[in-house]
Design a protein around this motif. Sequence first.
Motif, PDB file in Angstrom:
ATOM      1  N   LYS A 150      -1.858   8.202   4.648  1.00  0.00           N
ATOM      2  CA  LYS A 150      -1.313   6.971   4.983  1.00  0.00           C
ATOM      3  C   LYS A 150      -2.429   5.708   4.916  1.00  0.00           C
ATOM      4  O   LYS A 150      -2.725   5.051   5.708  1.00  0.00           O
ATOM      5  CB  LYS A 150      -0.943   7.097   6.428  1.00  0.00           C
ATOM      6  N   LEU A 151      -2.895   5.540   3.505  1.00  0.00           N
ATOM      7  CA  LEU A 151      -3.412   4.305   3.183  1.00  0.00           C
ATOM      8  C   LEU A 151      -2.508   3.154   3.380  1.00  0.00           C
ATOM      9  O   LEU A 151      -1.657   3.398   2.345  1.00  0.00           O
ATOM     10  CB  LEU A 151      -4.037   4.442   1.750  1.00  0.00           C
ATOM     11  N   LEU A 152      -2.923   2.332   4.298  1.00  0.00           N
ATOM     12  CA  LEU A 152      -1.625   1.130   4.403  1.00  0.00           C
ATOM     13  C   LEU A 152      -2.421  -0.111   4.487  1.00  0.00           C
ATOM     14  O   LEU A 152      -3.328  -0.210   5.574  1.00  0.00           O
ATOM     15  CB  LEU A 152      -0.754   1.535   5.742  1.00  0.00           C
ATOM     16  N   VAL A 153      -1.773  -0.905   3.986  1.00  0.00           N
ATOM     17  CA  VAL A 153      -2.302  -2.455   4.084  1.00  0.00           C
ATOM     18  C   VAL A 153      -1.285  -3.316   4.464  1.00  0.00           C
ATOM     19  O   VAL A 153      -0.332  -3.205   3.828  1.00  0.00           O
ATOM     20  CB  VAL A 153      -3.171  -2.975   2.889  1.00  0.00           C
ATOM     21  N   HIS A 154      -1.361  -4.012   5.549  1.00  0.00           N
ATOM     22  CA  HIS A 154      -0.126  -5.186   6.061  1.00  0.00           C
ATOM     23  C   HIS A 154       0.176  -5.824   4.703  1.00  0.00           C
ATOM     24  O   HIS A 154      -0.539  -6.309   3.773  1.00  0.00           O
ATOM     25  CB  HIS A 154      -0.771  -5.885   6.784  1.00  0.00           C
ATOM     26  N   PRO A 155       1.518  -5.912   4.524  1.00  0.00           N
ATOM     27  CA  PRO A 155       1.887  -6.852   3.189  1.00  0.00           C
ATOM     28  C   PRO A 155       1.255  -8.156   2.990  1.00  0.00           C
ATOM     29  O   PRO A 155       1.254  -8.467   1.872  1.00  0.00           O
ATOM     30  CB  PRO A 155       3.465  -6.842   3.377  1.00  0.00           C
ATOM     31  N   ASP A 156       0.883  -8.883   4.276  1.00  0.00           N
ATOM     32  CA  ASP A 156       0.305 -10.110   4.196  1.00  0.00           C
ATOM     33  C   ASP A 156      -1.061 -10.037   3.853  1.00  0.00           C
ATOM     34  O   ASP A 156      -1.414 -11.020   3.624  1.00  0.00           O
ATOM     35  CB  ASP A 156       0.759 -10.830   5.412  1.00  0.00           C
ATOM     36  N   ALA A 157      -1.703  -8.945   3.825  1.00  0.00           N
ATOM     37  CA  ALA A 157      -2.941  -8.911   3.616  1.00  0.00           C
ATOM     38  C   ALA A 157      -3.417  -8.207   2.210  1.00  0.00           C
ATOM     39  O   ALA A 157      -4.437  -7.638   2.126  1.00  0.00           O
ATOM     40  CB  ALA A 157      -3.707  -7.913   4.962  1.00  0.00           C
ATOM     41  N   ARG A 158      -2.519  -7.997   1.563  1.00  0.00           N
ATOM     42  CA  ARG A 158      -2.774  -7.258   0.148  1.00  0.00           C
ATOM     43  C   ARG A 158      -3.470  -7.978  -0.775  1.00  0.00           C
ATOM     44  O   ARG A 158      -3.472  -9.220  -0.623  1.00  0.00           O
ATOM     45  CB  ARG A 158      -1.266  -6.712  -0.291  1.00  0.00           C
ATOM     46  N   ARG A 177      -1.127   4.289  -6.860  1.00  0.00           N
ATOM     47  CA  ARG A 177      -1.643   5.063  -8.104  1.00  0.00           C
ATOM     48  C   ARG A 177      -2.583   4.314  -8.917  1.00  0.00           C
ATOM     49  O   ARG A 177      -3.988   4.972  -9.238  1.00  0.00           O
ATOM     50  CB  ARG A 177      -0.394   5.469  -9.189  1.00  0.00           C
ATOM     51  N   ILE A 178      -2.426   3.019  -9.303  1.00  0.00           N
ATOM     52  CA  ILE A 178      -3.773   2.303  -9.939  1.00  0.00           C
ATOM     53  C   ILE A 178      -4.967   2.237  -9.291  1.00  0.00           C
ATOM     54  O   ILE A 178      -5.727   2.329  -9.547  1.00  0.00           O
ATOM     55  CB  ILE A 178      -3.045   0.842 -10.476  1.00  0.00           C
ATOM     56  N   LEU A 179      -4.766   1.939  -7.933  1.00  0.00           N
ATOM     57  CA  LEU A 179      -5.885   1.771  -7.130  1.00  0.00           C
ATOM     58  C   LEU A 179      -6.670   3.186  -7.145  1.00  0.00           C
ATOM     59  O   LEU A 179      -7.827   3.349  -7.061  1.00  0.00           O
ATOM     60  CB  LEU A 179      -5.680   1.561  -5.829  1.00  0.00           C
ATOM     61  N   TYR A 180      -5.888   4.212  -6.998  1.00  0.00           N
ATOM     62  CA  TYR A 180      -6.421   5.684  -6.869  1.00  0.00           C
ATOM     63  C   TYR A 180      -7.004   5.870  -8.220  1.00  0.00           C
ATOM     64  O   TYR A 180      -8.443   6.567  -8.059  1.00  0.00           O
ATOM     65  CB  TYR A 180      -5.285   6.500  -6.372  1.00  0.00           C
ATOM     66  N   GLN A 181      -6.599   5.610  -9.115  1.00  0.00           N
ATOM     67  CA  GLN A 181      -6.983   5.966 -10.539  1.00  0.00           C
ATOM     68  C   GLN A 181      -8.210   5.246 -10.716  1.00  0.00           C
ATOM     69  O   GLN A 181      -9.275   5.677 -11.296  1.00  0.00           O
ATOM     70  CB  GLN A 181      -6.125   5.681 -11.553  1.00  0.00           C
ATOM     71  N   SER A 182      -8.603   3.979 -10.252  1.00  0.00           N
ATOM     72  CA  SER A 182      -9.632   2.831 -10.547  1.00  0.00           C
ATOM     73  C   SER A 182     -10.584   3.673  -9.603  1.00  0.00           C
ATOM     74  O   SER A 182     -12.050   3.459  -9.698  1.00  0.00           O
ATOM     75  CB  SER A 182      -9.338   1.806  -9.982  1.00  0.00           C
ATOM     76  N   LEU A 183     -10.541   4.497  -8.459  1.00  0.00           N
ATOM     77  CA  LEU A 183     -11.522   4.984  -7.656  1.00  0.00           C
ATOM     78  C   LEU A 183     -11.727   6.464  -8.253  1.00  0.00           C
ATOM     79  O   LEU A 183     -12.517   7.117  -7.547  1.00  0.00           O
ATOM     80  CB  LEU A 183     -10.911   5.200  -6.293  1.00  0.00           C
TER      81      LEU A 183
END
Length: 172
Positions: free
Chosen positions: A92-100, A135-141
């Motif tokens: 559950k990696l979650l970021v509020h839509p207004d803070a992305r 997925r893009i974030l996870y791959q970059s990590l």
Amino acid sequence: MITRLTETTFDQAVEDLAEILHGCVHTGASIGFILPFSRDAARAYWQERVRPGLSAGELDLFVAYVDGRIQGTVQLIPAAMPNQPHRADVAKLLVHPDARRRGLGRALMGALQERATELGRTLLVLDTRSTDPSRILYQSLGFETAGEIPGYCRNPFEPVFEPTTYMYKALG
């Protein structure tokens, strides 16, 4: 600011956490919930499913504060089985839509990885809908794709089943 919630600080965070989960589901995040999805259902998830694990020491719950409000969260769930003392799940990696698009997801994952290392965990595992931009974030990590399961989860908006990708990262 990224911090780890405790059982003591959890109750004052529930409303922000419910708001984040509610917002993420309503913008299409595939995190186990489908529409319709109420704020009460979001609050119940945190209170009935996450709080007991936090209280029992079965998970770590990280949050990201922006201007005094929680805007993102992620969970580290160390594997409980004796043959997996090296592994933990990312949930559950979650970021509020207004803070992305502000680096909160990356910062949360950094804190999670530090904690996993502190706990002696050397393998992180997660799953995400195959079409999800996370997925893009996870791959970059440094996460790598282990495989994809077709028809794994229901789309949050439509009654169609979509594939999920399993990913992993070896630490250290």
